[in-house]
Motif scaffolding. Structure first.
Motif, short mmCIF file in Angstrom:
data_model
loop_
_atom_site.label_atom_id
_atom_site.label_comp_id
_atom_site.label_asym_id
_atom_site.label_seq_id
_atom_site.Cartn_x
_atom_site.Cartn_y
_atom_site.Cartn_z
N ARG A 1 0.84 -1.20 0.00
CA ARG A 1 0.00 0.00 0.00
C ARG A 1 0.87 1.26 0.00
NH1 ARG A 1 -5.28 1.44 1.69
NH2 ARG A 1 -5.41 3.53 2.63
N ARG A 2 0.59 2.16 -0.93
CA ARG A 2 1.32 3.41 -1.03
C ARG A 2 0.33 4.56 -1.19
NH1 ARG A 2 4.78 -0.40 -3.01
NH2 ARG A 2 7.01 -0.14 -2.55
N THR A 3 0.59 5.65 -0.47
CA THR A 3 -0.29 6.82 -0.49
C THR A 3 0.53 8.08 -0.67
OG1 THR A 3 -1.92 5.77 0.97
CG2 THR A 3 -1.99 8.16 0.81
N THR B 1 -4.07 6.64 -3.44
CA THR B 1 -3.62 5.43 -2.76
C THR B 1 -3.68 4.25 -3.72
OG1 THR B 1 -4.40 6.23 -0.61
CG2 THR B 1 -4.00 3.86 -0.81
N ASN C 1 -5.62 13.20 -2.46
CA ASN C 1 -4.89 12.03 -1.96
C ASN C 1 -5.06 10.88 -2.94
OD1 ASN C 1 -4.19 13.28 0.60
ND2 ASN C 1 -6.33 12.97 1.17
#
Length: 296
Positions: free
Chosen positions: A63-65, A85, A83
């Motif tokens: 997971r990358r945000t 994600t 944002n």
């Protein structure tokens, strides 16, 4: 067969076997995803290009945000926050306070005759007065030549109000939220205003359009499934000037990370070279004892 010719044929066969083995062993693995999961808040193509911003990508399923929203200076669009994600076959975007064409009508000066008509509106019956067809100046956006007839107004009082107290943008969007998981996704869109007037969203189903021609054509919930197994959903696609400028807001792509194949040997196992059939070595003759008659 001559010994030299036999050696040549054996060597060529051995080299050919090595080449064939190497080609097969280095062939690509099938059924691997061609793209990772990713997401972005804003992008634009046309006279004012904007790269995917902010952009998140997950090539390994982790997971990358990101929320680093830095748009280049432009007269086209501004955004307060966003944002993005991306993860393992999942992605999402949150986007807030989008303004397309900020202060687009603030530069329009009313012609003297229109200004006089607006100042002398009657107390009754003004709603029935026709809208004059007057050209508008270049608004600094990739739009066709416009006139007062192209503005979203119903009568002369509406036109006077729009030009005397211009709205803050061509298009305003409170929020756009998009998500996907596998090959499914959804869209949630806040209030939309076109030149200060609220636009009712009839639906957020896939591919719904809001024609506001010639100012803009808005597509809601654009979806695409690709042959590599990935799935993309885009919240809003805004087309200005018949494709001259296209803005995409809140786009998420879902895909599983490509598998990592187990390395295979690139060389064949070592084997002893084949032995050639050499002629047997000559055997020395064995002496034979004989008796000769004695003469004398």
């Amino acid at each position: 067969m001559r010994p030299d010719l036999a050696r040549t044929i054996t060597t060529v066969a051995a080299v050919g076997g090595v080449v064939a083995f190497t080609v097969v062993a280095s062939a690509p693995i099938g059924n691997a995803a061609a793209r990772p999961s990713s997401a972005y808040a804003v992008s634009a193509d046309g006279q004012f290009p904007i790269a995917k911003t902010p952009y998140a990508e997950s090539p390994d399923g982790k997971r990358r945000t990101t929320s680093a929203l830095e748009l280049p200076k432009n007269p086209l669009i501004s955004v307060r926050a966003g944002n993005a994600t991306a993860g393992n076959d999942s992605a999402s975007v949150e986007l807030f306070d989008v303004v397309v064409g900020p202060d687009i009508l603030s530069q329009v000066k009313l012609p003297p005759e229109l200004k006089q008509s607006c100042a002398n509106l009657p107390a009754q019956g003004a709603d029935d007065l026709p809208i004059p067809d007057l050209p508008l100046p270049d608004l600094g956006l990739p739009l066709p030549k416009l006139s007062t007839k192209d503005l979203p107004v119903k009568n002369l009082p509406d036109l006077c109000n729009l030009l005397l107290t211009p709205p803050s943008s061509l298009l305003g969007i409170d929020s756009v939220n998009v998500w996907c998981s596998g090959d499914e996704g959804g869209v949630d869109i806040g209030a939309l205003t076109l030149l200060g007037q609220r636009i009712a969203l009839p639906t957020t189903k896939q591919g719904a359009t809001i024609p506001a021609a010639p100012l803009a054509t808005i597509t809601v919930n654009d979806q695409a499934k690709r042959t590599d197994g990935s799935f993309t959903i885009t919240g809003l696609t805004i087309d200005l000037g018949g494709g001259t400028q296209v803005i995409r807001l809140a786009s998420a792509t879902c895909s599983k990370p490509a598998p990592h194949p187990t390395p295979k040997p690139t060389h064949p196992p070592t084997t002893e070279p084949p032995q050639l059939n050499e002629p047997p070595a000559a055997t020395p003759p064995t002496p034979v004892k004989t008796h000769q008659p004695v003469t004398g």
